[in-house]
Design a protein around this motif. Structure first.
Motif, PDB file in Angstrom:
ATOM      1  N   PHE A 496       0.855  -1.189   0.000  1.00 23.86           N
ATOM      2  CA  PHE A 496       0.000   0.000   0.000  1.00 23.86           C
ATOM      3  C   PHE A 496       0.887   1.234   0.000  1.00 23.86           C
ATOM      4  N   THR A 497       0.635   2.142  -0.940  1.00 19.76           N
ATOM      5  CA  THR A 497       1.447   3.343  -1.115  1.00 19.76           C
ATOM      6  C   THR A 497       0.557   4.576  -1.022  1.00 19.76           C
ATOM      7  N   VAL A 498       1.015   5.593  -0.321  1.00 20.92           N
ATOM      8  CA  VAL A 498       0.230   6.807  -0.122  1.00 20.92           C
ATOM      9  C   VAL A 498       0.946   8.001  -0.738  1.00 20.92           C
ATOM     10  N   HIS A 499       0.222   8.780  -1.531  1.00 21.58           N
ATOM     11  CA  HIS A 499       0.690  10.041  -2.104  1.00 21.58           C
ATOM     12  C   HIS A 499      -0.149  11.167  -1.504  1.00 21.58           C
ATOM     13  N   VAL A 500       0.428  12.344  -1.383  1.00 24.53           N
ATOM     14  CA  VAL A 500      -0.289  13.489  -0.821  1.00 24.53           C
ATOM     15  C   VAL A 500      -0.102  14.696  -1.727  1.00 24.53           C
ATOM     16  N   ILE A 501      -1.218  15.374  -1.996  1.00 27.30           N
ATOM     17  CA  ILE A 501      -1.197  16.671  -2.672  1.00 27.30           C
ATOM     18  C   ILE A 501      -1.668  17.711  -1.671  1.00 27.30           C
ATOM     19  N   ASP A 502      -0.806  18.642  -1.342  1.00 34.28           N
ATOM     20  CA  ASP A 502      -1.122  19.717  -0.395  1.00 34.28           C
ATOM     21  C   ASP A 502      -0.589  21.018  -0.979  1.00 34.28           C
ATOM     22  N   PRO A 503      -1.260  21.592  -1.977  1.00 34.24           N
ATOM     23  CA  PRO A 503      -0.700  22.691  -2.774  1.00 34.24           C
ATOM     24  C   PRO A 503      -0.175  23.858  -1.962  1.00 34.24           C
ATOM     25  N   ALA A 504      -0.875  24.264  -0.910  1.00 30.82           N
ATOM     26  CA  ALA A 504      -0.467  25.428  -0.127  1.00 30.82           C
ATOM     27  C   ALA A 504       0.285  25.048   1.137  1.00 30.82           C
ATOM     28  N   GLY A 505       0.453  23.763   1.403  1.00 26.72           N
ATOM     29  CA  GLY A 505       1.139  23.334   2.616  1.00 26.72           C
ATOM     30  C   GLY A 505       0.343  23.559   3.869  1.00 26.72           C
ATOM     31  N   SER A 506      -0.977  23.714   3.752  1.00 24.16           N
ATOM     32  CA  SER A 506      -1.793  24.012   4.924  1.00 24.16           C
ATOM     33  C   SER A 506      -1.987  22.798   5.827  1.00 24.16           C
ATOM     34  N   GLY A 507      -1.718  21.606   5.315  1.00 25.98           N
ATOM     35  CA  GLY A 507      -1.898  20.409   6.129  1.00 25.98           C
ATOM     36  C   GLY A 507      -0.621  19.896   6.742  1.00 25.98           C
ATOM     37  N   ALA A 508       0.398  20.751   6.857  1.00 23.58           N
ATOM     38  CA  ALA A 508       1.716  20.302   7.313  1.00 23.58           C
ATOM     39  C   ALA A 508       1.666  19.657   8.689  1.00 23.58           C
ATOM     40  N   GLN A 509       0.955  20.277   9.633  1.00 22.17           N
ATOM     41  CA  GLN A 509       0.952  19.738  10.997  1.00 22.17           C
ATOM     42  C   GLN A 509       0.261  18.386  11.086  1.00 22.17           C
ATOM     43  N   PRO A 510      -0.978  18.225  10.562  1.00 24.07           N
ATOM     44  CA  PRO A 510      -1.594  16.891  10.643  1.00 24.07           C
ATOM     45  C   PRO A 510      -0.823  15.826   9.867  1.00 24.07           C
ATOM     46  N   LEU A 511      -0.171  16.214   8.757  1.00 23.86           N
ATOM     47  CA  LEU A 511       0.537  15.249   7.925  1.00 23.86           C
ATOM     48  C   LEU A 511       1.917  14.883   8.466  1.00 23.86           C
ATOM     49  N   ALA A 512       2.345  15.563   9.516  1.00 22.59           N
ATOM     50  CA  ALA A 512       3.708  15.356  10.016  1.00 22.59           C
ATOM     51  C   ALA A 512       3.967  13.907  10.397  1.00 22.59           C
ATOM     52  N   ALA A 513       2.956  13.231  10.972  1.00 20.94           N
ATOM     53  CA  ALA A 513       3.156  11.838  11.369  1.00 20.94           C
ATOM     54  C   ALA A 513       3.478  10.963  10.170  1.00 20.94           C
ATOM     55  N   LEU A 514       2.808  11.194   9.038  1.00 24.33           N
ATOM     56  CA  LEU A 514       3.081  10.414   7.832  1.00 24.33           C
ATOM     57  C   LEU A 514       4.432  10.780   7.234  1.00 24.33           C
ATOM     58  N   VAL A 515       4.750  12.069   7.249  1.00 24.71           N
ATOM     59  CA  VAL A 515       5.990  12.530   6.614  1.00 24.71           C
ATOM     60  C   VAL A 515       7.207  12.085   7.403  1.00 24.71           C
ATOM     61  N   GLN A 516       7.196  12.321   8.698  1.00 25.18           N
ATOM     62  CA  GLN A 516       8.383  12.079   9.508  1.00 25.18           C
ATOM     63  C   GLN A 516       8.696  10.593   9.696  1.00 25.18           C
ATOM     64  N   THR A 517       7.680   9.743   9.640  1.00 24.85           N
ATOM     65  CA  THR A 517       7.942   8.307   9.759  1.00 24.85           C
ATOM     66  C   THR A 517       8.372   7.687   8.440  1.00 24.85           C
TER      67      THR A 517
END
Length: 671
Positions: A496-517
């Motif tokens: 299972f692979t996850v891609h994220v589109i966040d054009p303005a970067g407004s979801g940086a804080q909630p997405l941090a768990a996915l990004v940092q791991t």
């Protein structure tokens, strides 16, 4: 005695307040139309349909379903009305049948409020028709009769309404289609049909009412802007843990089915006599036996299935169906009690002798007492069934595997990356107002056959105020991350692979768990260039797999091709999207699930309305979920408005980071 009508036959009606019950083998749209003595509909306000379910004397269902119960009060229809037509149509724009000849013949029945059947009609002989006038209630010499019509139209509702003289026929037909499509987007999907051996055998008690109630590597491109995702995880050094308003607590696509009518009798029977392939685990030795005459004590996994996973899945769905049916029986009983009291009070007031003195007061008190007795009996039966369901829920919830469990379940503390894909995934909880303490897990089958739309629009909070738009956007992203993390956790490593589109970067804080791991396929895409890059690659992937599968060369994909299921999370839509990107998004929503690409939108429908009808097919194809408790989901059986609560991580818990870290470690070993 019931009159079984044939096409063209009529039958007198002795009651003014009626129910019209409709049963079909597939979801259909039901509507009623008022017309004059010439059969002409004067305006759209003379038609009750899912977009406008109530008109004078009429009430219809708000969604397409396999069974309907329409309410008709002939005394309340306008004097100019001479005919009331019952219209049936197949929903358009979906994957269902497009002609009545391809489905079982619909059955219609006119009944009294007590359920006594007056007349019935089975619509046989239909072929290319997609809309039909099933029945007609009409005035004749001051009395009402019902006629079996069965007149079908291949051109659908637009042709039917045009034939009845409505000038706005095509616009009204389009409005009905839109209302039905919106209902589909907010409906709970029915489970796949089971074989006879897999049927769940449960019986729900009906209230005793007395004798008279009968859902590749990135391509080279320009240097992206500085990413907002380089910070610490929530709860890390120097940053407080993210706060959630909910402390973590929450069916698969298939043909819609109508449950059998509840049988009268005692409380729910939790035995499953038709189980042939597997026995449930025995109750703990310390568990006291059930008292004589009492129902068997609930046991987790006490349903049919080849594995415990399947048995628990079927058991959860059985609980959902049981709660829907017993609540429907209670509501029907209360409605009957109220209608009977109204009728009795009308009779009292119609007699001049009761207007003076104490005789009228006594009659009114007697009517209210009988109403109270019926309601008390119905509530007693409901409470008995709810107690049994609560006992089952208390046993089942602790036994659920990670894919079905809440984030606060101890099962997550013993989490290990699985070797097989589970049957389903929990997206939240469902409950009804009559049973606030019974939470039914909302399970969807895997792999996902339908994308998700996490609504970030403003919504009323528990105290009636509106949640701030910024807070709703953050909650919506936290909900999306929780769902994505659960999907990553229940799939084997590398599948299972996850891609994220966040054009303005407004979801940086909630997405941090996915990004940092490190569980994402790459950093979240920023700006219009990032949107175009990710959408282009996923669209190309769908095209490639589609050609390979349809050409019978699925084993000829390029070396190194990522065969894992793909999930695209889109935040802050439509920021950063042009018309081409919107069309690609629609393509992924329509074609992607069949070829391993799934969509999770985080968006506010009103903010996206500037695209107009261009986006309507996209919204229709997605299952709408909310980041806060909301009663927007409907079941496909009786149309209850179920309150949905998302499955969120408890405040301050590190379970999400722990699980994602294990997923990332297993993926590194796999690659």
């Amino acid at each position: 005695m019931t009159a079984e009508l044939v096409r063209g036959q009529n039958h007198p009606l002795s009651q003014a307040r009626l129910e019209i019950r409709i049963s079909a083998g597939t979801p259909i749209v039901a509507a009623t139309a008022l017309s004059d003595e010439n059969g002409r509909i004067h305006g759209v306000e003379w038609v009750a349909h899912p977009g406008a379910p109530t008109q004078p004397g009429l009430e219809v269902s708000r969604q397409a379903a396999a069974a309907h119960r329409l309410a008709v009060d002939l005394d309340a229809v306008p004097e100019a009305v001479h005919r009331v037509g019952v219209l049936l149509a197949l929903p358009t724009g979906g994957a269902g049948p497009v002609r009545f000849g391809a489905v079982a013949a619909p059955f219609t029945a006119v009944t009294g409020l007590d359920g006594t059947e007056i007349a019935s009609f089975t619509l046989t002989g239909l072929d290319a028709e997609s809309a039909v006038v099933a029945l007609e209630l009409y005035r004749r010499q001051g009395a009402w009769k019902v006629r079996a019509v069965g007149q079908g139209y291949a051109g659908g509702l637009a042709e039917l309404l045009t034939d009845q003289g409505l000038p706005q026929a095509r616009q009204l037909a389009a409005d009905i289609d839109e209302a039905v499509a919106q209902g589909l987007a907010r409906s709970v999907q029915a489970p796949p049909p089971r074989t006879a051996d897999g049927d769940r055998s449960r019986r729900t008690a009906t209230p005793a009412l007395g004798p008279d109630q009968a859902g590749t590597a990135p391509q080279p491109g320009p240097v992206p802007p500085r990413s907002p995702y380089d910070g610490q995880l929530p709860g890390g050094p120097g940053e407080p843990a993210a706060q959630h308003p909910y402390a973590g607590s929450p069916p698969g696509p298939g043909s819609v089915t109508q449950p059998s009518a509840p049988s009268a009798g005692g409380p729910i029977d939790y035995s499953h006599p038709r189980r042939q392939n597997a026995a449930p685990p025995p109750p703990p030795p310390s568990a006291p036996p059930a008292a004589p005459g009492q129902p068997a004590r609930p046991v987790a996994g006490d349903a049919t299935g080849w594995s415990m996973d399947e048995r628990l899945y079927n058991q959860v769905w059985g609980m959902f169906e049981d709660l829907a049916r017993t609540t429907a029986a209670y509501r029907s009983a209360v409605d009957f009690a109220e209608s009977r009291m109204d009728k009795e009070l009308e009779q009292v007031l119609s007699d001049p002798r009761n207007r003076i003195g104490g005789q009228g007061d006594a009659a009114r008190e007697a009517a209210r007492a009988r109403h109270g007795l019926l309601v008390d009996q119905a509530r007693e039966a409901l409470d008995r069934d709810l107690a049994q369901l609560k006992a089952e829920a208390d046993v089942v919830e602790p036994a659920l595997p990670a894919a079905y469990a809440r984030w606060d379940s101890p099962v997550w503390h013993a989490y290990r990356v699985p070797m097989e894909i589970p049957m389903a995934l929990r997206l939240g909880d469902l409950h009804l107002p009559e049973a606030e303490d019974i939470r039914i897990p909302m399970l969807v089958r895997l792999p996902l056959e339908r994308g998700l739309w996490i609504d970030s629009g403003r919504a009323p909070s528990a105290d009636g105020s509106l949640t701030d738009a910024h807070a709703m956007g953050r909650l919506a992203m936290e909900t999306a991350v929780a769902h994505a993390a659960r999907l990553l956790a229940v799939y084997p490593a590398g599948e299972f692979t996850v891609h994220v589109i966040d054009p303005a970067g407004s979801g940086a804080q909630p997405l941090a768990a996915l990004v940092q791991t490190g569980v994402l396929a790459g950093p979240p895409a920023l700006g219009a260039a990032g949107v175009a890059d990710v959408l282009g690659r996923l669209t190309q992937r769908v095209d490639l797999v589609q050609m390979a599968v349809r050409g019978g060369a699925a084993d000829a994909l390029p070396p190194g091709f990522d065969t894992a299921q793909q999930l695209l999370i889109v935040n802050d839509f439509p920021h950063g999207f042009d018309d081409r990107a919107v069309n690609q998004l629609r393509y992924l929503a329509d074609e992607g699930p069949a070829f391993g690409v799934h969509l999770m939108m985080v968006a506010d429908r009103e903010e996206s309305s500037a695209y107009g009808p261009l986006l309507d097919p996209l919204w229709r194809s997605l299952l709408r979920l909310t980041p806060v408790a909301d009663d927007h989901l409907a079941d496909p059986w009786v149309g209850h408005a179920w309150t949905y609560e998302p499955s969120l991580v408890p405040p301050g818990s590190q379970v999400l980071q722990q699980v994602l870290s294990q997923v990332a470690a297993a993926r590194a070993k796999h690659w």
